[in-house]
Design a protein around this motif. Structure first.
Motif, PDB file in Angstrom:
ATOM      1  N   ALA A 147      -3.980   5.252   2.997  1.00  0.00           N
ATOM      2  CA  ALA A 147      -5.147   4.618   3.632  1.00  0.00           C
ATOM      3  C   ALA A 147      -6.440   4.919   2.859  1.00  0.00           C
ATOM      4  O   ALA A 147      -7.414   4.181   2.964  1.00  0.00           O
ATOM      5  N   ASP A 148      -6.425   6.011   2.093  1.00  0.00           N
ATOM      6  CA  ASP A 148      -7.643   6.411   1.365  1.00  0.00           C
ATOM      7  C   ASP A 148      -7.663   5.931  -0.078  1.00  0.00           C
ATOM      8  O   ASP A 148      -8.606   6.252  -0.827  1.00  0.00           O
ATOM      9  N   LEU A 149      -6.626   5.230  -0.504  1.00  0.00           N
ATOM     10  CA  LEU A 149      -6.506   4.836  -1.917  1.00  0.00           C
ATOM     11  C   LEU A 149      -7.720   4.024  -2.371  1.00  0.00           C
ATOM     12  O   LEU A 149      -8.011   2.973  -1.814  1.00  0.00           O
ATOM     13  N   CYS A 179       7.907   1.972  -2.369  1.00  0.00           N
ATOM     14  CA  CYS A 179       8.974   2.978  -2.491  1.00  0.00           C
ATOM     15  C   CYS A 179       9.849   3.100  -1.244  1.00  0.00           C
ATOM     16  O   CYS A 179      10.693   3.999  -1.162  1.00  0.00           O
ATOM     17  N   ASP A 180       9.652   2.243  -0.258  1.00  0.00           N
ATOM     18  CA  ASP A 180      10.522   2.237   0.927  1.00  0.00           C
ATOM     19  C   ASP A 180      10.665   3.606   1.586  1.00  0.00           C
ATOM     20  O   ASP A 180      11.758   3.992   1.997  1.00  0.00           O
ATOM     21  N   GLU A 217       2.428  12.602   3.986  1.00  0.00           N
ATOM     22  CA  GLU A 217       3.245  11.481   4.445  1.00  0.00           C
ATOM     23  C   GLU A 217       2.448  10.193   4.341  1.00  0.00           C
ATOM     24  O   GLU A 217       1.230  10.201   4.425  1.00  0.00           O
ATOM     25  N   ASP A 218       3.158   9.108   4.133  1.00  0.00           N
ATOM     26  CA  ASP A 218       2.536   7.804   3.885  1.00  0.00           C
ATOM     27  C   ASP A 218       1.445   7.934   2.819  1.00  0.00           C
ATOM     28  O   ASP A 218       0.291   7.601   3.025  1.00  0.00           O
ATOM     29  N   GLY A 219       1.858   8.421   1.678  1.00  0.00           N
ATOM     30  CA  GLY A 219       0.924   8.677   0.592  1.00  0.00           C
ATOM     31  C   GLY A 219       0.962   7.607  -0.481  1.00  0.00           C
ATOM     32  O   GLY A 219       1.718   6.630  -0.402  1.00  0.00           O
ATOM     33  N   LEU A 237       3.399   3.161  -3.703  1.00  0.00           N
ATOM     34  CA  LEU A 237       2.990   3.120  -2.303  1.00  0.00           C
ATOM     35  C   LEU A 237       4.200   3.290  -1.401  1.00  0.00           C
ATOM     36  O   LEU A 237       5.345   3.235  -1.858  1.00  0.00           O
ATOM     37  N   ASP A 238       3.908   3.448  -0.092  1.00  0.00           N
ATOM     38  CA  ASP A 238       4.988   3.539   0.888  1.00  0.00           C
ATOM     39  C   ASP A 238       5.924   4.697   0.521  1.00  0.00           C
ATOM     40  O   ASP A 238       7.140   4.560   0.522  1.00  0.00           O
ATOM     41  N   ALA A 239       5.305   5.818   0.147  1.00  0.00           N
ATOM     42  CA  ALA A 239       6.073   6.987  -0.270  1.00  0.00           C
ATOM     43  C   ALA A 239       5.539   8.219   0.447  1.00  0.00           C
ATOM     44  O   ALA A 239       4.399   8.246   0.896  1.00  0.00           O
TER      45      ALA A 239
END
Ligand code: NIG
Ligand code: FE
Length: 401
Positions: free
Chosen positions: A45-47, A57-58, A27-29, A8-10
């Motif tokens: 957001a769709d996960l 993943c910062d 982005e933000d995937g 996350l956060d990648a």
């Protein structure tokens, strides 16, 4: 769905083109793995579903694990003395004709044990992996006799047991004429076709057969065809060092055999390039070798684009024409020297590199493919091509781990 692991956060560089973006950036995937494969890719957001394990993943960028589809990683010795001779004015070709060049590495490699070959290859491999490489191809070609070619391939096949990497091997017995066949290149080419290819295939040591077609220091198109016919009889795909120093019709020859790739191709004609594109043969560009032997004839990238040729980029890591264990450097050189776009260069070390190895299960971030990832501390994908000698790789994931 319960995933094994989620990142996350990648930001994702999926390499699946969409909405006019050849990089397929998200982005933000988030990316999720199950049983070593990618199970889901998309916006965080769709996960859907949950994961047994989550990795933040910062804001790193995640790409498919890089693929170096053309290396001569396994060899003994070095050619620094030859480098000095070239600085004093000798050409790569003149040194080869005088019995140096490839043959000097052959002498060193014939003298090396399998363990010694493995130990020499490991630090070079580690440098590639540290940049985010997860799959490499390794050629033989410094034995030029059955025993040493087999030893090189066995050494290569031991590497995945020692490091987290997928590896494909190519038999390159038709790389040069060995000293014991001096002046009898045709006889040696027949020996390769009749004895070495079948023996290596019987031992299942190679995934493909490669050759060096060059009318001055390699094999003629006809001799190469004998070797390729033997490869086909053995059920092995082909690759070719083609049109590196002059146009010997290598590109068209590779196309005729439905080769996985034709590599170098600085001198390939527009007709040869078009034939490759029609045959689905990938063009592998090797800007490091172009640079190191101070080649001045550029590959016809415009003709490659016009033909719709898939272009890959690789290191050609070897002691004579490219002592550079860095695929990131090749991204820079592909853009700077050959004027590839960032998207072309990145496809060259991911999707198109996978195609050059005949691997349909990797090279992009998409559900069902192997979960091989490379994570980078960069603000945009172009940074991977922009830096020279800087490695922003933060880590790798191989088969979901
Ligand atoms: O890919 N062109 C032939 N083979 C290698 C060079 C090998 C060597 O010089 O040791 C290449 O450039
Ligand atoms: Fe090569």
């Amino acid at each position: 769905m319960i995933f094994d692991r989620v990142w996350l956060d990648a930001n994702l560089c999926t390499m699946v083109p969409r909405d006019g973006d050849p990089l397929g950036a998200i982005e933000d995937g988030a990316i999720a793995a199950k049983d070593g494969r990618i199970a889901w890719v998309g916006r965080r957001a769709d996960l859907p579903g949950q994961a047994a394990e989550t990795r933040a993943c910062d804001g790193a960028w995640i790409l498919p694990g890089l693929i170096d589809c053309h290396t001569h990683l396994v060899f003994a010795g070095d050619r620094a003395r030859e480098f000095e001779m070239r600085l004093e004015g000798a050409s790569y070709e003149a040194i080869a004709k005088a019995g140096g060049g490839i043959l000097s590495t052959v002498r060193a490699t014939r003298d090396a044990s399998e363990d010694a070959l493995v130990n020499a290859a490991l630090p070079r491999l580690d440098q590639l992996l540290a940049e985010g490489v997860t799959t490499i191809e390794v050629k033989s070609g410094y034995g030029l006799d059955l025993a040493t070619e087999a030893r090189m391939l066995r050494a290569a096949r031991r590497l995945p047991g020692l490091r987290d990497v997928s590896l494909q091997t190519s038999l390159l017995a038709a790389h040069a004429t060995p000293p014991d066949y001096a002046g009898r290149t045709a006889d040696y080419a027949r020996h390769v076709a009749e004895d070495i290819v079948p023996a290596i295939a019987a031992e299942n040591l190679a995934d493909a057969v490669d050759a060096f077609t060059d009318s001055a220091i390699g094999f003629t198109a006809e001799q190469t065809a004998w070797v390729f016919d033997a490869a086909q009889r053995a059920g092995l795909r082909t690759k070719l060092h083609a049109d590196q120093l002059r146009d010997d019709g290598g590109a068209a020859l590779a196309a005729r055999y439905g080769a996985l790739s034709a590599d170098h191709i600085e001198y390939a004609s527009p007709e040869g390039i078009a034939a490759m594109a029609r045959a689905g043969t990938v063009g592998v560009l090797l800007p490091g070798a172009f640079y190191f032997i101070r080649e001045t004839h550029f590959p016809d990238v415009a003709a490659m684009r016009a033909a719709g040729l898939r272009m890959a980029l690789a290191t050609d890591l070897n002691p004579g024409s490219c002592p550079a264990p860095s695929l990131l450097l090749m991204l820079n050189m592909g853009c700077t020297l050959f004027r590839l776009t960032v998207a072309e260069a990145l496809a060259g070390v991911t999707t198109h590199a996978a195609a050059a190895l005949g691997l349909a299960d990797r090279g992009a971030l998409a559900p069902g493919l192997r979960c091989d990832l490379a994570l980078y501390g960069i603000s945009r994908p172009a940074e991977l091509c922009y830096w020279i000698g800087r490695n922003p790789c933060l880590g790798r994931v191989v088969a979901g781990r």
